[in-house]
Design a protein around this motif. Structure first.
Motif, PDB file in Angstrom:
ATOM      1  N   ARG A 152      34.437  41.652  31.604  1.00  0.00           N
ATOM      2  CA  ARG A 152      35.044  40.387  31.981  1.00  0.00           C
ATOM      3  C   ARG A 152      34.056  39.238  31.775  1.00  0.00           C
ATOM      4  NH1 ARG A 152      38.987  36.703  32.789  1.00  0.00           N
ATOM      5  NH2 ARG A 152      38.710  35.525  34.706  1.00  0.00           N
TER       6      ARG A 152
ATOM      7  N   LEU B 211      38.554  28.737  42.764  1.00  0.00           N
ATOM      8  CA  LEU B 211      39.944  28.860  43.200  1.00  0.00           C
ATOM      9  C   LEU B 211      40.327  27.630  44.007  1.00  0.00           C
ATOM     10  CD1 LEU B 211      42.399  30.684  43.306  1.00  0.00           C
ATOM     11  CD2 LEU B 211      41.375  31.894  45.217  1.00  0.00           C
ATOM     12  N   ASP B 212      41.272  26.885  43.510  1.00  0.00           N
ATOM     13  CA  ASP B 212      41.681  25.641  44.158  1.00  0.00           C
ATOM     14  C   ASP B 212      40.463  24.782  44.493  1.00  0.00           C
ATOM     15  OD1 ASP B 212      44.257  26.555  43.942  1.00  0.00           O
ATOM     16  OD2 ASP B 212      44.255  27.455  45.946  1.00  0.00           O
ATOM     17  N   GLY B 213      39.577  24.674  43.522  1.00  0.00           N
ATOM     18  CA  GLY B 213      38.426  23.797  43.682  1.00  0.00           C
ATOM     19  C   GLY B 213      37.277  24.403  44.466  1.00  0.00           C
TER      20      GLY B 213
ATOM     21  N   ASP C  42      41.054  29.051  38.853  1.00  0.00           N
ATOM     22  CA  ASP C  42      42.012  29.861  39.609  1.00  0.00           C
ATOM     23  C   ASP C  42      42.078  31.281  39.042  1.00  0.00           C
ATOM     24  OD1 ASP C  42      42.348  27.525  40.950  1.00  0.00           O
ATOM     25  OD2 ASP C  42      44.115  26.929  39.848  1.00  0.00           O
ATOM     26  N   PHE C  43      43.292  31.774  38.801  1.00  0.00           N
ATOM     27  CA  PHE C  43      43.375  33.144  38.288  1.00  0.00           C
ATOM     28  C   PHE C  43      43.626  33.171  36.794  1.00  0.00           C
ATOM     29  CE2 PHE C  43      44.759  33.457  42.748  1.00  0.00           C
ATOM     30  CZ  PHE C  43      43.670  34.177  43.203  1.00  0.00           C
ATOM     31  N   THR C  44      43.307  32.064  36.137  1.00  0.00           N
ATOM     32  CA  THR C  44      43.567  32.009  34.701  1.00  0.00           C
ATOM     33  C   THR C  44      42.312  32.409  33.939  1.00  0.00           C
ATOM     34  OG1 THR C  44      42.758  29.787  34.409  1.00  0.00           O
ATOM     35  CG2 THR C  44      45.040  30.033  35.143  1.00  0.00           C
ATOM     36  N   ASN C  45      42.430  32.341  32.639  1.00  0.00           N
ATOM     37  CA  ASN C  45      41.273  32.558  31.789  1.00  0.00           C
ATOM     38  C   ASN C  45      40.646  31.262  31.340  1.00  0.00           C
ATOM     39  OD1 ASN C  45      40.595  35.179  31.481  1.00  0.00           O
ATOM     40  ND2 ASN C  45      42.320  35.596  30.115  1.00  0.00           N
ATOM     41  N   ARG C  46      41.250  30.157  31.706  1.00  0.00           N
ATOM     42  CA  ARG C  46      40.719  28.888  31.236  1.00  0.00           C
ATOM     43  C   ARG C  46      39.567  28.450  32.119  1.00  0.00           C
ATOM     44  NH1 ARG C  46      44.709  24.462  29.426  1.00  0.00           N
ATOM     45  NH2 ARG C  46      43.049  24.238  27.908  1.00  0.00           N
TER      46      ARG C  46
ATOM     47  N   ALA D   5      33.450  44.640  35.238  1.00  0.00           N
ATOM     48  CA  ALA D   5      32.805  43.365  35.546  1.00  0.00           C
ATOM     49  C   ALA D   5      32.023  42.865  34.334  1.00  0.00           C
ATOM     50  CB  ALA D   5      31.897  43.526  36.756  1.00  0.00           C
TER      51      ALA D   5
ATOM     52  N   PRO E  47      35.972  33.180  39.953  1.00  0.00           N
ATOM     53  CA  PRO E  47      36.843  32.019  39.804  1.00  0.00           C
ATOM     54  C   PRO E  47      36.457  30.848  40.707  1.00  0.00           C
ATOM     55  CG  PRO E  47      37.872  33.598  41.259  1.00  0.00           C
ATOM     56  CD  PRO E  47      36.583  34.229  40.790  1.00  0.00           C
TER      57      PRO E  47
ATOM     58  N   SER F  27      31.892  34.441  35.667  1.00  0.00           N
ATOM     59  CA  SER F  27      33.305  34.825  35.581  1.00  0.00           C
ATOM     60  C   SER F  27      33.970  34.956  36.943  1.00  0.00           C
ATOM     61  CB  SER F  27      33.457  36.115  34.780  1.00  0.00           C
ATOM     62  OG  SER F  27      32.735  37.141  35.398  1.00  0.00           O
TER      63      SER F  27
ATOM     64  N   ARG G 112      45.427  23.151  49.037  1.00  0.00           N
ATOM     65  CA  ARG G 112      44.311  22.707  49.866  1.00  0.00           C
ATOM     66  C   ARG G 112      44.859  21.823  50.966  1.00  0.00           C
ATOM     67  NH1 ARG G 112      39.807  20.542  45.722  1.00  0.00           N
ATOM     68  NH2 ARG G 112      38.452  20.373  47.540  1.00  0.00           N
TER      69      ARG G 112
ATOM     70  N   ALA H 278      37.148  45.421  39.564  1.00  0.00           N
ATOM     71  CA  ALA H 278      35.858  44.733  39.659  1.00  0.00           C
ATOM     72  C   ALA H 278      35.779  43.622  38.620  1.00  0.00           C
ATOM     73  CB  ALA H 278      34.728  45.726  39.433  1.00  0.00           C
ATOM     74  N   GLY H 279      35.191  42.495  39.024  1.00  0.00           N
ATOM     75  CA  GLY H 279      34.905  41.432  38.073  1.00  0.00           C
ATOM     76  C   GLY H 279      36.091  40.568  37.734  1.00  0.00           C
ATOM     77  N   GLU H 280      37.266  41.019  38.058  1.00  0.00           N
ATOM     78  CA  GLU H 280      38.450  40.256  37.702  1.00  0.00           C
ATOM     79  C   GLU H 280      38.948  39.614  38.994  1.00  0.00           C
ATOM     80  OE1 GLU H 280      40.694  39.887  34.024  1.00  0.00           O
ATOM     81  OE2 GLU H 280      39.128  41.317  34.463  1.00  0.00           O
TER      82      GLU H 280
ATOM     83  N   GLU I 180      49.560  32.433  32.584  1.00  0.00           N
ATOM     84  CA  GLU I 180      48.970  33.536  31.833  1.00  0.00           C
ATOM     85  C   GLU I 180      47.973  34.223  32.723  1.00  0.00           C
ATOM     86  OE1 GLU I 180      47.006  31.899  28.532  1.00  0.00           O
ATOM     87  OE2 GLU I 180      48.820  30.900  27.844  1.00  0.00           O
ATOM     88  N   TRP I 181      48.466  35.097  33.529  1.00  0.00           N
ATOM     89  CA  TRP I 181      47.609  35.705  34.525  1.00  0.00           C
ATOM     90  C   TRP I 181      47.164  37.038  33.969  1.00  0.00           C
ATOM     91  CZ3 TRP I 181      49.996  38.529  39.152  1.00  0.00           C
ATOM     92  CH2 TRP I 181      49.004  38.917  40.040  1.00  0.00           C
TER      93      TRP I 181
END
Ligand code: SF4
Lengths: 503, 379
Positions: free
Chosen positions: B70, B179-181, B227-231, B67, B177, B175, A318, A42-44, A498-499
């Motif tokens: 995060r 994802l690809d815009g 995307d799937f990053t933390n940035r 959740a 994402p 939080s 895209r 969840a949340g991630e 960094e996943w």
């Protein structure tokens, strides 16, 4: 939705049991589907937590990510699941039929997930994996990007109506059965199954209540229930982290097997239920034209398979403007074809269209079977006319082209007029095709007096729309610097690699 | 708002502590604006979750610790070092030319975290900024205040940025994402709806000091993981329509008196809690009170409202078409129940003039279904 399908839902609600919406199953069900039940944290965003995968009820493999925030563990998971899925797909890449270039695989894989969320989870996983580099500082096993590309292919294909390479079982069930609950609740596999086939000894009401109780029926994912997260999963992950930090192998092994057991308890009920749903669906006869749609699936599978063999690049992030337009047009056509094919095959679906006035059925009350006309090329051709009396609320107009499941293949007709006749309607129809080559129609090709007949609009052949080649796109419509083709060739930057949060 | 209305609302809530509106409950107003029960529960400050639970239908919402963790971790990261990451994103992704940054932490005032104190400080620094003195440009967790239905609600946006385009902008840090815009439209919508409450509250603050509402932008800055990053990355979201919609809902609350007038005398949602916060009121009595208020259940309530399971079971008991959702419902025009549908379908009920066309269609559909079922084609 038509008033007829709506009525089916009302009947289900009144009688407290699911009622059939279709005569047939219009989706192909493979003899050897691969079921995947994905769970995510969840949340991630799309962080996988576990998956159960396998192609028979008894051979499910459970894969668990003990610490979903850990990048290495995530990729170990992706590689493990990837190997199973790619092996499964490869097992369909042997037998081809037809000549060299144009030959097609005779069978294709089918991945089944519990619900639409499962498709989304696979889409996320595919997006995560397909750009990964197999060399350099963040190298992943070869199978990871391969797996990502295949998942992306399956997810793209699943967008198209009538395809069967990747499907949520909730959709297959809800296409065939109407329940007395809403579309939203129909996305919950357990609630849906409660209506169609409640567990032995339970009424539908009881089964519905259990379906929403996470302690009895853990959610079918991809996210686990908050109660489970807070009460069981979080402490178990913490114990795993502690054991790892202490470097205590015994404690680590215990913590890991505890976690597996916990997750198994959450995932197995769904696993069993998906297989139950599959056997229910098998008991429904497959519609005649499903085989034709499956041919197209095989063609798409073959094309993509050959692209993989040729070392094709990962699918871009895209669409460009052109490929987006092309995709949209393809999806629209596929939907129109699917609707027409299902109506042709299936009396229930046809009744649905009839209640909306988009098709009609009735009795032939008048015929002019010897009628002919002379074409511009001075040829005499048969153009018999028949009048059909129907009680359906016809909304079709003159000049609509028609096809009929009640006549031999190739039968074509066009509406001449639609006139009210008391409570009923008289539709005069001119037969235009399917009568053979001579001036006298072949026997049995023209509707006869007193015959019952069904007609529906012919979606017809339409030319492929043409789109400009990509390099002719006006700059206003070209993809920004975000989407050039080369991008998919290079792995993402280190930051994106960094996943995860830790390590 | 006049006193009698307020008194009636207080009586509806009973002995329980008043719960104020917050950004979430204000945002939820938009989901089912016509529902009387929800309007009364919210306006009276009643605890919907506790009431639903005591009525035997505990609310379907829980939040996973994952959740929460995060969300917090991401927000902290974005705001670390005086919002260094945020500033980078505003400059790089949104290509804003920000003047030098003045970060102002409004989470507490010299260690004092009380809402009223924080609100005063917030008002002071934001007004300064608006008047052009003071060098704050990023305000972390300001405390805004909005009068809703005669009561103060404190609202706390993640961040307010000033001098983007010379105006105040609400910054929402989420939080989920991008994802690809692209981000999940339902989540974006929920985030924007919350931000609308902040926009309105901030305009209100400025208006009280005679500053025009134009100083606050209708455009929200959404900051979310790339995307799937933390940035983080960021996007502008146009909230104009939603601000207008929420303003309408707020003025409806001001007219809550109209609804209160319809409530039977003596009605209350009081749980009569004992010292240990256990309800003493018999559940049957509570349900009987709830049952006397109009609801407009729809399946979407399951995503938004604590009362959803209660309302659904009530709709089921009434054989209401609401159970099946709007797509099915709209096929049957003004008909409310399955009993009515079946009655018309089988010709056992006489349709009104307005229903006659639909009744024809219904009888036709029923005939077709009967034929099909007679065929026994399907499993
Ligand atoms: S769940 Fe019930 S109280 Fe809540 S908004 Fe829906 S109908 Fe109203």
């Amino acid at each position: 939705m038509s008033i007829l399908s709506a009525l089916a839902h009302v009947q289900a609600m009144e009688s407290m049991r699911a009622v059939p919406l279709t005569e047939y199953r219009h989706r192909r069900l493979s003899g050897r589907p691969l079921v995947i039940v994905p769970l995510a944290m969840a949340g991630e965003a799309g962080a996988p937590l576990a998956a159960m995968v396998g192609s028979s009820r008894r051979t499910g493999t459970l894969l668990v990510v003990p610490q979903p925030r850990n990048r290495d563990q995530r990729f170990a998971f992706a590689a493990g699941l990837g190997r199973i899925v790619v092996d499964y797909i490869d097992s369909f890449r042997h037998n081809r039929r037809g000549e060299d270039e144009r030959s097609l695989y005779t069978d294709a894989p089918q991945v089944l997930v519990p619900n639409p969320g499962g498709v989304k989870a696979l889409a996320d996983l595919g997006r995560m994996c397909r750009f990964r580099s197999t060399s350099g500082p963040h190298a992943v096993p070869d199978v990871v990007p391969e797996f990502g590309m295949w998942l992306t292919f399956l997810v793209d294909r699943a967008e198209q109506a009538g395809t069967s390479l990747l499907l949520p079982v909730t959709r297959m069930l809800a296409e065939h059965w109407a329940t007395g609950q809403s579309t939203l609740e129909d996305q919950n596999l357990a609630s849906l199954m409660a209506w169609i086939s409640p567990p032995a000894g339970l009424s539908v009401e009881q089964a519905m209540a259990e379906a929403e109780n996470p302690d009895v029926c853990p959610p079918a994912g991809p996210t686990t229930s908050p109660e489970f997260d807070n009460r069981d999963l979080a402490p178990a992950i913490r114990r795993f982290d502690t054991a790892r930090a202490l470097g205590d192998p015994r404690a680590l092994a215990t913590a890991e097997s505890d976690l597996r057991e916990l997750i198994a308890g959450q995932i197995q009920p769904t696993w069993r239920m998906v297989w139950e749903a599959i056997s229910l669906l098998r008991s429904v006869r497959e519609a005649p034209q499903t085989a034709r749609r499956f041919e197209r699936d095989c063609a798409a599978f073959t094309r993509y398979s050959d692209d993989r063999d040729a070392g094709g690049l990962p699918q871009r992030k895209r669409d460009t403007a052109i490929s987006a337009a092309r995709r949209l047009s393809r999806l629209e056509r596929a939907l129109a074809d699917f609707e027409s094919e299902t109506a042709f095959d299936d009396r229930f679906v046809r009744a649905d269209r009839r209640s909306a006035g988009e098709a009609f059925a009735g009795t032939v009350v008048e015929t002019e079977s010897g009628r002919t006309v002379t074409t511009a090329k001075n040829r005499r051709v048969p153009r018999p006319r028949v009048t059909v009396r129907t009680e359906d609320p016809v909304r079709l107009v003159a000049d609509t082209r028609l096809i009929s499941p009640s006549m031999p293949a190739g039968h074509k007709a066009v509406i001449v007029s639609v006139l009210p006749d008391g409570d009923a309607t008289l539709v005069v129809v001119e037969v235009t095709g399917g009568m053979g080559r001579s001036v006298a129609p072949k026997p049995g090709t023209v509707p006869e007096l007193g015959q019952s007949i069904d007609y529906l609009p012919d979606p017809g052949w339409r030319p492929e729309p043409r789109f400009p080649a990509s390099d002719h796109t006006p700059w206003t419509h070209s993809a920004g610097p975000d989407g050039p083709d080369i991008e998919s060739a290079v792995p993402e930057d280190a930051a994106a690699e960094e996943w995860g949060n830790d390590d | 708002m006049n006193a009698p209305v307020d008194e009636r609302l207080a009586a509806l809530r009973g002995s329980a502590k008043r719960l104020d509106y917050n950004a979430r409950s204000l945002a939820a107003l938009q989901n089912n604006p016509r529902c009387t029960l929800r309007a009364l529960l919210d306006a009276s400050g009643s605890d919907k979750a506790a009431i639903a639970a005591h009525a035997g239908h505990p609310s379907p919402f829980g939040q996973s610790v994952f959740a929460l963790a995060r969300g917090n971790a991401f927000e902290t990261m974005v705001k670390d070092n005086g919002c260094a990451e945020l500033v980078r994103v505003l400059r790089e992704t949104l290509q804003l030319t920000l003047p030098e940054v003045g970060y102002e932490d409004l989470n507490n005032v010299g260690g004092d975290g009380r809402a009223a104190v924080r609100h005063d400080r917030t008002a002071q620094v934001l007004l300064q900024a608006a008047r052009g003195d003071g060098d704050g440009t990023l305000f972390d967790h300001p405390m805004l205040r909005l009068r809703v239905g005669g009561h103060e609600a404190f609202l706390e946006p993640d961040l307010v940025a000033f001098r983007i385009d010379g105006r105040f902008h609400i910054v929402e840090i989420k939080s989920f994402p991008i994802l690809d815009g692209q981000a999940d439209p339902t989540q974006v919508r929920a985030a924007t709806t919350q931000a609308c409450a902040y926009i309105i509250a901030l305009r209100d603050l400025l208006a009280r000091a005679g500053i025009d509402g134009q100083a606050v932008s209708d455009t929200v800055v959404l900051v979310a993981p790339k995307d799937f990053t933390n940035r983080p990355t960021a996007a502008f979201v146009d909230a104009r329509k939603q601000v207008a919609a929420l303003s309408r809902q707020l003025s409806r609350i001001e007219r809550i008196g109209d609804l209160v007038d319809l409530v039977p005398e003596g009605l209350t949602f009081d749980l009569d809690l004992d010292e240990e916060q256990r309800p003493r009121r018999p559940a049957g009595e509570l349900t009987a009170s709830l049952d006397r208020v109009l609801v407009t259940y729809r399946p979407d309530c399951l995503n938004h409202c604590e009362m959803a399971f209660y309302c659904r079971s009530r709709a089921r008991a009434e054989a209401s078409l609401d159970v099946l959702g709007p797509v099915v419902r709209e096929q049957f025009g003004g008909i409310d129940t399955t009993t009515m549908v079946m009655g018309l379908a089988h010709g056992e009920l006489q349709p009104s003039e307005a229903q006659s066309e639909m009744a024809d269609a219904l009888r036709h559909a029923a005939r077709l279904r009967a034929e099909l079922e007679g065929l026994g084609g399907a499993a």
